[in-house]
Scaffold this active site. Structure first.
Site, short mmCIF file in Angstrom:
data_model
loop_
_atom_site.label_atom_id
_atom_site.label_comp_id
_atom_site.label_asym_id
_atom_site.label_seq_id
_atom_site.Cartn_x
_atom_site.Cartn_y
_atom_site.Cartn_z
CG ASP A 21 -23.05 8.19 -22.25
OD1 ASP A 21 -22.84 9.29 -21.72
OD2 ASP A 21 -22.66 7.11 -21.78
CE1 TYR B 268 -29.94 5.19 -17.54
CE2 TYR B 268 -29.79 4.82 -15.18
CZ TYR B 268 -29.61 5.64 -16.28
OH TYR B 268 -29.10 6.90 -16.12
#
Length: 271
Positions: free
Chosen positions: A52, A110
């Site tokens: 994002d 992540y």
């Protein structure tokens, strides 16, 4: 026709995410423009995932096909000559025909960085979620332990998600603590800034899943809810419990793993 695989690292601060945009700068636009120049033909890349706006990557992977003749061993240097300083190519390699950076992923990892700091640090504002209340590391890890294994993450999926299965398997979920980097003089070491780094690895993720999980775990780390509530929330639908997405700037796509070269295509051809 060649299939190539490139590993990228980028600072997502100035970009509207990875995915190609028409009105705003995106990582994909920039990378495709440079590759098209180097290959002498239009190039379209496939990324391992869509980060994002404001999200960073330590090891994003893209694949593409080209008839361009630039040698693979020269591609990293050539890319870094023309890419802006906040996007770097780390590696380039030939991939088997049909390799797809998104469809062939078997594991993604992540990292999420939370920085406890009594006074906001201007040098960390784009790279961590800055909080003024110190969380408890043991409570964070107790909450994180419930995420391991296979679960339906519908409750941690934000609206606007692509139509993918919310059932994902998580291989790693843990928090570590370390001193925060910084140049400012601190008069009270007992209240010095600290970083809390969350690591999660799985076979896939739904939209905003990591950021929603981090927000919930921080509530547990601050003692605002039972860390074991995460186990119950994993059984609940979206909207059945309070949740929100942690800020984008603390999130990093750390690494992407693929099966062996000959396994990728076979794996995707299976029913």
């Amino acid at each position: 026709m060649r299939t190539l695989k490139i590993t990228l690292s980028y600072d997502g601060t100035a970009y509207a995410g990875f995915q190609r945009q028409t009105r705003f700068p995106a990582i994909q636009n920039v990378v495709e423009d440079v590759l098209s120049r180097l290959c002498g033909e239009p190039v379209q890349v496939t990324g391992s995932g869509r980060t994002d706006a404001g999200v960073h990557a330590l090891g994003q992977v893209v694949s593409f096909t080209t008839e361009g003749r630039i040698p693979t061993e020269r591609l990293v240097r050539a890319l870094n000559t023309y890419l802006p300083a906040d996007i770097r190519a780390l590696a380039a390699e030939d991939a088997p025909e049909g390799f797809n950076a998104r469809k062939d992923v078997v594991r993604k990892e992540y990292l999420y960085v939370v920085q406890y700091t009594p006074v906001p640090d201007p040098f960390a504002r784009n790279y961590a979620w800055q909080v003024t209340e110190r969380p408890d590391l043991a409570l964070l890890n107790r909450a994180a332990s419930h995420i391991l294994g296979t679960h339906d993450f519908s409750g941690f999926q934000s609206t606007g998600s692509a139509p993918v299965s919310p059932v994902k398997t998580i291989f790693a979920s843990d928090w570590t603590q370390c001193p925060a980097p910084g140049l400012a003089t601190r008069h009270d070491d007992s209240d010095a800034p600290e970083r809390y780094v969350y690591r999660i690895a799985g076979d896939g993720f739904v939209y905003h899943m990591v950021r929603n999980l981090v927000w919930s775990m921080l509530q547990a780390g601050w003692g605002r809810k039972d860390p074991d509530a995460l186990a119950r929330e994993l059984e609940a639908p979206r909207g059945a419990f309070e949740n929100a997405a942690a800020p984008a700037q603390g999130l990093y796509l750390a690494s992407v793993t693929y099966p062996g070269p000959n396994e990728c295509i076979t794996r995707r051809q299976q029913p």
